[in-house]
Motif scaffolding. Sequence first.
Motif, PDB file in Angstrom:
ATOM      1  N   ALA A   1      -3.037   3.847  -5.503  1.00 46.76           N
ATOM      2  CA  ALA A   1      -3.249   4.605  -4.271  1.00 46.76           C
ATOM      3  C   ALA A   1      -4.133   3.778  -3.348  1.00 46.76           C
ATOM      4  CB  ALA A   1      -3.888   5.948  -4.578  1.00 46.76           C
ATOM      5  N   THR A   2      -4.043   4.046  -2.064  1.00 46.41           N
ATOM      6  CA  THR A   2      -4.777   3.283  -1.059  1.00 46.41           C
ATOM      7  C   THR A   2      -5.715   4.203  -0.292  1.00 46.41           C
ATOM      8  OG1 THR A   2      -2.956   1.732  -0.820  1.00 46.41           O
ATOM      9  CG2 THR A   2      -4.489   1.871   1.020  1.00 46.41           C
ATOM     10  N   GLY A   3      -6.914   3.716  -0.002  1.00 43.99           N
ATOM     11  CA  GLY A   3      -7.846   4.489   0.803  1.00 43.99           C
ATOM     12  C   GLY A   3      -9.257   3.956   0.667  1.00 43.99           C
ATOM     13  N   ARG A   4     -10.176   4.644   1.312  1.00 45.44           N
ATOM     14  CA  ARG A   4     -11.583   4.240   1.299  1.00 45.44           C
ATOM     15  C   ARG A   4     -12.247   4.721   0.017  1.00 45.44           C
ATOM     16  NH1 ARG A   4     -13.442   2.611   6.542  1.00 45.44           N
ATOM     17  NH2 ARG A   4     -15.543   2.802   5.708  1.00 45.44           N
TER      18      ARG A   4
ATOM     19  N   SER B   1       5.057   2.173 -13.481  1.00 45.47           N
ATOM     20  CA  SER B   1       4.160   2.295 -12.339  1.00 45.47           C
ATOM     21  C   SER B   1       4.582   3.460 -11.453  1.00 45.47           C
ATOM     22  CB  SER B   1       4.142   0.998 -11.518  1.00 45.47           C
ATOM     23  OG  SER B   1       5.439   0.726 -11.016  1.00 45.47           O
ATOM     24  N   VAL B   2       3.577   4.162 -10.922  1.00 40.29           N
ATOM     25  CA  VAL B   2       3.802   5.195  -9.913  1.00 40.29           C
ATOM     26  C   VAL B   2       2.841   4.889  -8.774  1.00 40.29           C
ATOM     27  CG1 VAL B   2       3.735   7.652  -9.366  1.00 40.29           C
ATOM     28  CG2 VAL B   2       4.570   6.917 -11.601  1.00 40.29           C
ATOM     29  N   ILE B   3       3.403   4.705  -7.589  1.00 45.51           N
ATOM     30  CA  ILE B   3       2.651   4.187  -6.454  1.00 45.51           C
ATOM     31  C   ILE B   3       2.789   5.155  -5.279  1.00 45.51           C
ATOM     32  CG2 ILE B   3       2.445   2.216  -4.873  1.00 45.51           C
ATOM     33  CD1 ILE B   3       4.077   0.747  -7.310  1.00 45.51           C
ATOM     34  N   ALA B   4       1.656   5.519  -4.670  1.00 50.38           N
ATOM     35  CA  ALA B   4       1.651   6.441  -3.539  1.00 50.38           C
ATOM     36  C   ALA B   4       2.273   5.788  -2.298  1.00 50.38           C
ATOM     37  CB  ALA B   4       0.226   6.896  -3.236  1.00 50.38           C
ATOM     38  N   ALA B   5       2.919   6.609  -1.466  1.00 50.08           N
ATOM     39  CA  ALA B   5       3.607   6.110  -0.274  1.00 50.08           C
ATOM     40  C   ALA B   5       2.709   5.286   0.655  1.00 50.08           C
ATOM     41  CB  ALA B   5       4.242   7.274   0.483  1.00 50.08           C
ATOM     42  N   PRO B   6       1.444   5.679   0.903  1.00 52.30           N
ATOM     43  CA  PRO B   6       0.616   4.833   1.780  1.00 52.30           C
ATOM     44  C   PRO B   6       0.393   3.420   1.225  1.00 52.30           C
ATOM     45  CG  PRO B   6      -0.322   7.027   1.630  1.00 52.30           C
ATOM     46  CD  PRO B   6       0.778   6.948   0.598  1.00 52.30           C
TER      47      PRO B   6
ATOM     48  N   ASP C   1      10.846  -2.874   0.482  1.00 53.04           N
ATOM     49  CA  ASP C   1      12.036  -3.175  -0.315  1.00 53.04           C
ATOM     50  C   ASP C   1      11.701  -3.531  -1.765  1.00 53.04           C
ATOM     51  OD1 ASP C   1      10.872  -5.488   0.920  1.00 53.04           O
ATOM     52  OD2 ASP C   1      12.622  -6.659   0.314  1.00 53.04           O
ATOM     53  N   TRP C   2      10.447  -3.711  -2.081  1.00 54.48           N
ATOM     54  CA  TRP C   2      10.046  -4.007  -3.459  1.00 54.48           C
ATOM     55  C   TRP C   2       9.910  -2.740  -4.307  1.00 54.48           C
ATOM     56  CZ3 TRP C   2       5.497  -8.050  -3.080  1.00 54.48           C
ATOM     57  CH2 TRP C   2       5.986  -9.218  -2.499  1.00 54.48           C
ATOM     58  N   PHE C   3      10.076  -1.568  -3.669  1.00 52.16           N
ATOM     59  CA  PHE C   3       9.807  -0.300  -4.343  1.00 52.16           C
ATOM     60  C   PHE C   3      11.035   0.603  -4.338  1.00 52.16           C
ATOM     61  CE2 PHE C   3       6.003  -2.040  -2.481  1.00 52.16           C
ATOM     62  CZ  PHE C   3       5.090  -1.983  -3.525  1.00 52.16           C
ATOM     63  N   ALA C   4      11.121   1.463  -5.336  1.00 51.18           N
ATOM     64  CA  ALA C   4      12.195   2.450  -5.440  1.00 51.18           C
ATOM     65  C   ALA C   4      11.567   3.844  -5.417  1.00 51.18           C
ATOM     66  CB  ALA C   4      12.972   2.247  -6.739  1.00 51.18           C
ATOM     67  N   PRO C   5      12.128   4.766  -4.617  1.00 58.31           N
ATOM     68  CA  PRO C   5      11.541   6.104  -4.536  1.00 58.31           C
ATOM     69  C   PRO C   5      11.742   6.895  -5.824  1.00 58.31           C
ATOM     70  CG  PRO C   5      13.573   5.993  -3.264  1.00 58.31           C
ATOM     71  CD  PRO C   5      13.297   4.603  -3.767  1.00 58.31           C
ATOM     72  N   LEU C   6      10.726   7.674  -6.163  1.00 56.14           N
ATOM     73  CA  LEU C   6      10.805   8.568  -7.321  1.00 56.14           C
ATOM     74  C   LEU C   6      10.888  10.037  -6.898  1.00 56.14           C
ATOM     75  CD1 LEU C   6       8.070   6.957  -9.613  1.00 56.14           C
ATOM     76  CD2 LEU C   6      10.559   6.838  -9.923  1.00 56.14           C
ATOM     77  N   GLY C   7      10.458  10.330  -5.676  1.00 58.93           N
ATOM     78  CA  GLY C   7      10.423  11.711  -5.198  1.00 58.93           C
ATOM     79  C   GLY C   7       9.017  12.071  -4.780  1.00 58.93           C
TER      80      GLY C   7
ATOM     81  N   VAL D   1       2.771  14.462  -2.928  1.00 56.51           N
ATOM     82  CA  VAL D   1       2.612  13.051  -2.576  1.00 56.51           C
ATOM     83  C   VAL D   1       3.942  12.362  -2.847  1.00 56.51           C
ATOM     84  CG1 VAL D   1       1.386  10.918  -3.130  1.00 56.51           C
ATOM     85  CG2 VAL D   1       0.191  13.105  -3.248  1.00 56.51           C
ATOM     86  N   ALA D   2       4.476  11.649  -1.858  1.00 62.84           N
ATOM     87  CA  ALA D   2       5.674  10.849  -2.080  1.00 62.84           C
ATOM     88  C   ALA D   2       5.289   9.648  -2.938  1.00 62.84           C
ATOM     89  CB  ALA D   2       6.268  10.387  -0.754  1.00 62.84           C
TER      90      ALA D   2
END
Length: 93
Positions: free
Chosen positions: A12-15, A53-58, A67-73, A84-85
């Motif tokens: 996840a990304t953020g402060r 791996s599960v990665i947040a949309a931000p 293009d390096w990622f595939a959506p999970l929902g 959270v996407a």
Amino acid sequence: GLPRLDTGLGAATGRVVAGVMGSASRHNYTVIGDPVNLAARLQDETKHFKVDSVIAAPTVAASGHADWFAPLGEVVVRGKTEAVAVFTLADRG
């Protein structure tokens, strides 16, 4: 011939706040903040989605390489009320 090594990564990304925290007699370097908690919850979701791996949309957006990622929902992780996407690393082989 080696056994499979299962991993689980949440991103996840953020402060965040990072640094050495504690007392003079006991202290550790740590990172705290909502993105840290979200990443931990996303790591738990690797078992549900059966991916490494599960990665947040931000985080995907910040990478500049969607293009390096595939959506999970979308998921609602423990402690949150909004979905959270999420994505996983795409098979680039």
